[in-house]
Design a protein around this motif. Structure first.
Motif, PDB file in Angstrom:
ATOM      1  N   PHE A 199       0.828  -1.201   0.000  1.00 32.51           N
ATOM      2  CA  PHE A 199       0.000   0.000   0.000  1.00 32.51           C
ATOM      3  C   PHE A 199       0.870   1.262   0.000  1.00 32.51           C
ATOM      4  O   PHE A 199       0.597   2.190  -0.745  1.00 32.51           O
ATOM      5  N   GLU A 200       1.909   1.274   0.837  1.00 31.99           N
ATOM      6  CA  GLU A 200       2.823   2.416   0.879  1.00 31.99           C
ATOM      7  C   GLU A 200       4.251   1.909   0.954  1.00 31.99           C
ATOM      8  O   GLU A 200       4.584   1.108   1.832  1.00 31.99           O
ATOM      9  N   ALA A 201       5.079   2.388   0.036  1.00 34.90           N
ATOM     10  CA  ALA A 201       6.498   2.023   0.023  1.00 34.90           C
ATOM     11  C   ALA A 201       7.334   3.202   0.479  1.00 34.90           C
ATOM     12  O   ALA A 201       6.918   4.361   0.382  1.00 34.90           O
ATOM     13  N   THR A 202       8.521   2.903   0.985  1.00 35.90           N
ATOM     14  CA  THR A 202       9.456   3.952   1.366  1.00 35.90           C
ATOM     15  C   THR A 202      10.846   3.558   0.868  1.00 35.90           C
ATOM     16  O   THR A 202      11.011   2.549   0.182  1.00 35.90           O
ATOM     17  N   VAL A 203      11.844   4.353   1.192  1.00 39.00           N
ATOM     18  CA  VAL A 203      13.184   4.121   0.656  1.00 39.00           C
ATOM     19  C   VAL A 203      13.719   2.769   1.107  1.00 39.00           C
ATOM     20  O   VAL A 203      14.255   1.999   0.309  1.00 39.00           O
ATOM     21  N   HIS A 204      13.593   2.484   2.379  1.00 39.42           N
ATOM     22  CA  HIS A 204      14.063   1.208   2.924  1.00 39.42           C
ATOM     23  C   HIS A 204      12.856   0.426   3.429  1.00 39.42           C
ATOM     24  O   HIS A 204      12.495   0.489   4.597  1.00 39.42           O
ATOM     25  N   GLY A 205      12.207  -0.278   2.521  1.00 41.62           N
ATOM     26  CA  GLY A 205      11.119  -1.139   2.950  1.00 41.62           C
ATOM     27  C   GLY A 205       9.743  -0.618   2.611  1.00 41.62           C
ATOM     28  O   GLY A 205       9.546   0.135   1.661  1.00 41.62           O
ATOM     29  N   LEU A 206       8.767  -1.010   3.421  1.00 47.78           N
ATOM     30  CA  LEU A 206       7.363  -0.712   3.183  1.00 47.78           C
ATOM     31  C   LEU A 206       6.750  -0.084   4.432  1.00 47.78           C
ATOM     32  O   LEU A 206       7.010  -0.536   5.548  1.00 47.78           O
ATOM     33  N   LEU A 207       5.947   0.952   4.248  1.00 52.35           N
ATOM     34  CA  LEU A 207       5.240   1.556   5.372  1.00 52.35           C
ATOM     35  C   LEU A 207       3.952   0.806   5.682  1.00 52.35           C
ATOM     36  O   LEU A 207       3.606   0.597   6.844  1.00 52.35           O
ATOM     37  N   GLN A 208       3.235   0.410   4.629  1.00 55.04           N
ATOM     38  CA  GLN A 208       2.002  -0.341   4.804  1.00 55.04           C
ATOM     39  C   GLN A 208       1.933  -1.448   3.758  1.00 55.04           C
ATOM     40  O   GLN A 208       2.154  -1.196   2.578  1.00 55.04           O
ATOM     41  N   SER A 209       1.653  -2.648   4.210  1.00 57.19           N
ATOM     42  CA  SER A 209       1.517  -3.776   3.294  1.00 57.19           C
ATOM     43  C   SER A 209       0.594  -4.811   3.927  1.00 57.19           C
ATOM     44  O   SER A 209       0.268  -4.721   5.118  1.00 57.19           O
ATOM     45  N   LEU A 210       0.189  -5.777   3.154  1.00 54.39           N
ATOM     46  CA  LEU A 210      -0.749  -6.784   3.647  1.00 54.39           C
ATOM     47  C   LEU A 210      -0.124  -7.713   4.674  1.00 54.39           C
ATOM     48  O   LEU A 210      -0.748  -8.070   5.666  1.00 54.39           O
ATOM     49  N   LYS A 211       1.124  -8.117   4.451  1.00 52.41           N
ATOM     50  CA  LYS A 211       1.736  -9.142   5.295  1.00 52.41           C
ATOM     51  C   LYS A 211       3.099  -8.739   5.865  1.00 52.41           C
ATOM     52  O   LYS A 211       3.753  -9.542   6.515  1.00 52.41           O
ATOM     53  N   GLY A 212       3.567  -7.507   5.616  1.00 48.90           N
ATOM     54  CA  GLY A 212       4.847  -7.092   6.170  1.00 48.90           C
ATOM     55  C   GLY A 212       6.035  -7.643   5.386  1.00 48.90           C
ATOM     56  O   GLY A 212       5.894  -8.135   4.259  1.00 48.90           O
ATOM     57  N   THR A 213       7.212  -7.563   5.994  1.00 48.29           N
ATOM     58  CA  THR A 213       8.449  -8.013   5.354  1.00 48.29           C
ATOM     59  C   THR A 213       9.261  -8.873   6.320  1.00 48.29           C
ATOM     60  O   THR A 213       9.062  -8.811   7.534  1.00 48.29           O
ATOM     61  N   VAL A 214      10.177  -9.654   5.750  1.00 43.53           N
ATOM     62  CA  VAL A 214      11.113 -10.433   6.557  1.00 43.53           C
ATOM     63  C   VAL A 214      12.529 -10.134   6.077  1.00 43.53           C
ATOM     64  O   VAL A 214      12.760  -9.852   4.902  1.00 43.53           O
TER      65      VAL A 214
END
Length: 463
Positions: A396-411
């Protein structure tokens, strides 16, 4: 008249006739020679014309596209009339219960105003109220990335274009205040995508590193990338030649990024060090636009820079890596790859008798990534930056290092499985007391990279 006089007159007439014929003959010869010379000159000029990809501006200017009687602007940036806000890209949002149009925008955060969307539907306009949300990663700059939402009304179920105005504008004056409509992309929610991997690069400005640009493009190909989207503000003319070549190969898409024509942009992320009104040429807005632009065109997108290379350690490419990561971690997440700096002041003093540094490359401006084999050790007790590869439909929202909002996050991917190699030009004092580690993994790609880069340099630049 005597015979002698008649002979003289006849001789004179013959001489005059001969002179006339000679003059005519010489004139014809000169004319033929001039014609041949002209023909040869024109042929040489035609043969010397460079391929079309060197001169994209020669394309015949087309009349502007129109929607509901208003010109259409396909490229960012579209100024919102009477407001300090700029439309970047507009997209159908398929992931909500109610169908919406999401417009990625750059707005003045202190401007307290309401927005409305003007939708173009089958030649007529429909006005609907809008809501907006400003992303949190503005780093204290006056302007920030925002999302402007408008619900799709029943009387306009498939709008093709949108414009943003202030909610205070009277409806009967709306069209007078619209300078351009923006096309609404992602009309269809696709399940099959033309690209497996797309790399999003933002934002290119004053770019002169021709050698690294070619190396990056060819490394991306080796890793399995089929598309690179570059948000470009400015670059060197030779850089443009390289970009035009990759555009002609349908490998690169150039998105004109002219936000600096409207806003005083910063050249860094920290306002106290790099003043301006908007963080780093509006990089975050460009990254978000790239995610949505390729949401239904690419299986995965990678958000990174041209001097960064996400490399699997024991596998060959991303085509092998991503299925393995999905099995190990989870299918519906984004993947973070730990940043590892390779400082340019630690250049390999003996690159192997030109094995990794061909003589022809030395004629081109830029760094040779194969000459940097010493990385700075990361402290495992501290936070280390990263870049991501992600399924864009989760974002939903991306940033320079990673994601601000997403469905399942990051690992965070184990650095022994894959890590990011970052060729960085900074001063030695910034590093401090960290140790250096010999890491030649980039050279594992040299057998394919070197001939590929040399071929492009010869083809495009004649080197």
């Amino acid at each position: 008249m005597s015979t002698y006089t008649a002979d003289l007159r006849r001789t004179a007439q013959d001489s005059q006739h001969y002179s006339t014929l000679r003059t005519l003959f010489i004139t014809i010869i000169i004319f033929v020679l001039m014609f041949v010379l002209y023909f040869l000159t024109q042929e040489k000029q035609i043969n010397n014309v460079k391929p079309a990809y060197f001169y994209p501006h020669w394309k015949k200017k087309q009349p502007p596209l129109m929607a509901c009687g208003v010109p259409v602007e396909n490229d960012p940036i579209v100024k919102v009339t009477n407001l300090k806000a700029y439309m970047v890209g507009s997209y159908v949002e398929h992931r909500q219960k109610v169908k919406q149009i999401r417009t990625i925008a750059i707005v003045l955060r202190s401007e307290n105003t309401g927005y409305q969307c003007i939708l173009c539907c089958n030649g007529r306009t429909v006005s609907v109220s809008a809501t907006h949300s400003i992303h949190s990663d503005h780093f204290g700059f006056e302007y920030g990335t925002a999302d402007i939402f408008c619900k799709v009304p029943e009387k306009c179920p498939t709008p093709t274009h949108v414009a943003i105005t202030s909610r205070s504008v009277k409806e009967n004056k709306t069209l007078q205040d619209i300078h351009a409509f923006q096309p609404i992309r992602n009309q269809k929610k696709l399940e099959v995508f033309p690209y497996e991997f797309t790399v999003c690069i933002s934002a290119m400005y004053d770019y002169v590193d021709v050698l690294m640009l070619v190396q990056a493009m060819e490394m991306f190909k080796i890793l399995g990338v089929q598309r690179v989207a570059i948000y470009k503000t400015s670059c060197h003319p030779v850089t443009q030649k390289v970009l035009d070549y990759y555009v002609s190969q349908n490998f690169v898409e150039i998105i004109p990024w002219r936000i600096s024509s409207y806003i005083n942009v910063s050249r860094g992320w920290k306002k106290s060090v790099s003043p301006g009104e908007l963080h780093y040429f509006g990089q975050i807005a460009a990254l978000n636009d790239c995610v949505y632009r390729y949401m239904y065109q690419s299986h995965y997108v990678a958000l990174q820079d041209l001097d960064e290379f996400i490399l699997p350690i024991n596998l060959k490419n991303w085509t092998e890596l991503l299925p393995e990561l999905e099995r190990k971690y989870n299918h519906n997440v984004g993947f973070e790859f730990e940043n590892n700096f390779f400082p340019v002041y630690m250049k390999d003093p003996k690159p192997g008798k030109n094995t990794y540094s061909p003589d022809s490359w030395k004629k081109v401006n830029g760094l040779n990534i194969l000459e940097y084999v010493y990385r700075i050790s990361n402290d495992p007790t501290m936070f280390n930056n990263f870049k991501v590869i992600v399924n864009p439909r989760l974002v939903f929202e991306a940033t320079v290092h990673g994601l601000l909002q997403s469905l399942k996050g990051t690992v965070r991917v184990d650095h022994e499985i894959a890590r990011m190699y970052h060729i960085k030009n900074f001063q030695k004092k910034v590093v401090g007391e960290r140790s250096y580690i010999l890491d030649t993994h980039l050279r594992d790609y040299a057998d394919r990279l070197i001939p590929a880069v040399s071929n492009v340099l010869q083809k495009v630049l004649g080197i």
